[in-house]
Design a protein around this motif. Structure first.
Motif, PDB file in Angstrom:
ATOM      1  N   PHE A 163      -8.286   3.470   0.681  1.00  0.00           N
ATOM      2  CA  PHE A 163      -8.832   2.151   1.008  1.00  0.00           C
ATOM      3  C   PHE A 163      -9.833   1.731  -0.060  1.00  0.00           C
ATOM      4  N   THR A 164     -10.080   0.453  -0.149  1.00  0.00           N
ATOM      5  CA  THR A 164     -11.116  -0.035  -1.053  1.00  0.00           C
ATOM      6  C   THR A 164     -12.416  -0.150  -0.266  1.00  0.00           C
ATOM      7  N   LYS A 200      -5.923   2.688  -8.501  1.00  0.00           N
ATOM      8  CA  LYS A 200      -6.542   1.379  -8.268  1.00  0.00           C
ATOM      9  C   LYS A 200      -5.619   0.494  -7.435  1.00  0.00           C
ATOM     10  N   GLN A 201      -6.217  -0.501  -6.868  1.00  0.00           N
ATOM     11  CA  GLN A 201      -5.522  -1.556  -6.155  1.00  0.00           C
ATOM     12  C   GLN A 201      -4.475  -2.196  -7.068  1.00  0.00           C
ATOM     13  N   LYS A 202      -3.374  -2.684  -6.455  1.00  0.00           N
ATOM     14  CA  LYS A 202      -2.359  -3.342  -7.288  1.00  0.00           C
ATOM     15  C   LYS A 202      -2.016  -4.727  -6.760  1.00  0.00           C
ATOM     16  N   ASN A 203      -1.419  -5.525  -7.636  1.00  0.00           N
ATOM     17  CA  ASN A 203      -0.942  -6.848  -7.246  1.00  0.00           C
ATOM     18  C   ASN A 203      -2.023  -7.761  -6.687  1.00  0.00           C
ATOM     19  N   ALA A 209      -9.734  -3.201  -7.345  1.00  0.00           N
ATOM     20  CA  ALA A 209     -10.786  -2.324  -6.841  1.00  0.00           C
ATOM     21  C   ALA A 209     -10.325  -0.878  -6.877  1.00  0.00           C
ATOM     22  N   ALA A 210     -11.259   0.025  -7.009  1.00  0.00           N
ATOM     23  CA  ALA A 210     -10.942   1.447  -6.963  1.00  0.00           C
ATOM     24  C   ALA A 210     -10.584   1.830  -5.531  1.00  0.00           C
TER      25      ALA A 210
END
Lengths: 232, 232
Positions: A163-164, A200-203, A209-210
């Motif tokens: 999760f971020t 990391k977050q994508k799209n 965000a990490a």
DNA sequence: GCAAAAGTGTTTGGATTACACCCATGC
DNA sequence: GCATGGGTGTAATCCAAACACTTTTGC
């Protein structure tokens, strides 16, 4: 109330468990409801629940009932309140006890089984009128959940595995109905054993965000040594 | 577990309430026990409790049962956990739910009535072996009490109407098993609505302490406006 | 470059801690 | 006067809130 009631005549009650499953998706805390394929309240929405068998203890009955109706198994369940209004069940004196669970919606494969005709996840603030006294039961239990979130880091049972920090913060903002400052929130959760992943977050159309994950094992150890006094 | 159990055969359970009364005296949290004048467990110590009548709701049954056995009436009761081990009662399937109260020992006139042969107040850490699973039930409930003390100022239900700040502090030290600094304790309780009375302690061989009392009404109002975030 | 959200640092005031000291009473 | 707790003040520290600022990505 008379003293005339015989001991044996008091053995005419039944006892049920209602299993409330909370999840988190689309920025909202959601709850799993079933549509009843059985009288009474045929066709109405309800909390999954059923009668306890004669030689079952409550925690095991909670696991069985949840599994039979929703196919969900092996999740930790917390005991909630007990409801015993004599008029709450039209077919007799049924006292009911709540058990509630926190799950990752995307990780469980909930399916309607047994006399549950249909399942649906419903945002906690959009729950329809339900069978029995289930609206009251849910309301009371949701309040207990929020209190529990305040003192125990069980929110990780609701969040996805990765999760971020923003998702994390939004869950609290939703539960406590209060906006939090980003920088201060991050300072506050410092003592919790969450690890930053390299992923990391994508799209997303902004800086990604990490992703973080929660280390349950480390938490249990810190808790044992009283090193964590978490309070949101 | 078979599906063969008929619906009507599940109406063979009974349901009881156990009423745990906590008090505070001699610097210790105490609990009110009864000696059973009835089988099973005749002559053994137990938590006051009895079966719920067919058309009683739980809170009213708690008031009735407590009054019938101990002569205590009209005290606020908090719902606790529910215990349903199938072997917990030798005479059948009896599921039990705890209700607990906090009282001023000197203000209630507890008397053994009905099938309670004798009453006694026992320090929570000196409770004897009791009937049924009552030791486990008490232990669980005491933990809940301590948690509740941490967040709600219900300690005033235990303290005498007029109390010294030292008595107040000692109650917390006892419950949390932790020594507190006198000066700091007094700063911490500043936001609580307690009033200093003109009266003083008597018959002590040192400087007499001022007496204080708690204003429940003011508290309820402050609470409504979220002005109190009490945490010990 | 710009929009959008990620992520971090700084200042400030209020709470918490540790500790020292004075006060009132009985004997 | 002295023993015993009652009662209060202060300095150091920590913590939380408010807010500003920099960074990284997509377009």
């Amino acid at each position: 109330m008379p003293n005339k009631i015989e001991f044996k005549d008091l053995f005419t009650y039944s006892f049920s468990l209602d299993c409330i499953v909370f999840g988190y998706r689309d920025g909202q805390i959601q709850v799993l409801l079933i549509k009843r394929a059985m009288e009474p309240f045929l066709g109405e929405w309800a909390i999954p629940g059923d009668l306890v068998y004669p030689n079952e203890d409550l925690p095991e009955a909670a696991q069985r009932i949840l599994f039979e109706l929703t196919n969900i198994r092996g999740v930790e369940m917390h005991q909630g309140s007990t409801f015993g209004n004599p008029k709450r069940h039209p077919q007799g004196r049924v006292i009911t006890n709540v058990f509630f669970a926190l799950v990752r919606i995307d990780d469980v494969d909930a399916e309607a089984h047994s006399w549950a005709e249909e399942l649906k996840w419903t945002p906690i603030h959009e729950v329809p009128k339900m069978a029995f006294d289930h609206n009251e039961i849910l309301e009371t239990t949701y309040e207990q959940l929020v209190q529990k979130l305040r003192h125990q880091p069980i929110c990780f049972d609701l969040l996805p595995e990765k999760f971020t920090l923003n998702e994390f913060q939004q869950l609290y903002e939703y539960a406590f109905e209060k906006e939090l400052d980003k920088a201060n929130f991050r300072k506050k959760i410092k003592p919790l054993p969450i690890q930053r992943l390299s992923e990391k977050q994508k799209n997303v159309k902004h800086r990604p965000a990490a992703l973080y994950s929660f280390n349950q094992l480390t938490y249990k150890e810190l808790e044992k040594e009283d090193l964590i006094t978490f309070r949101m």
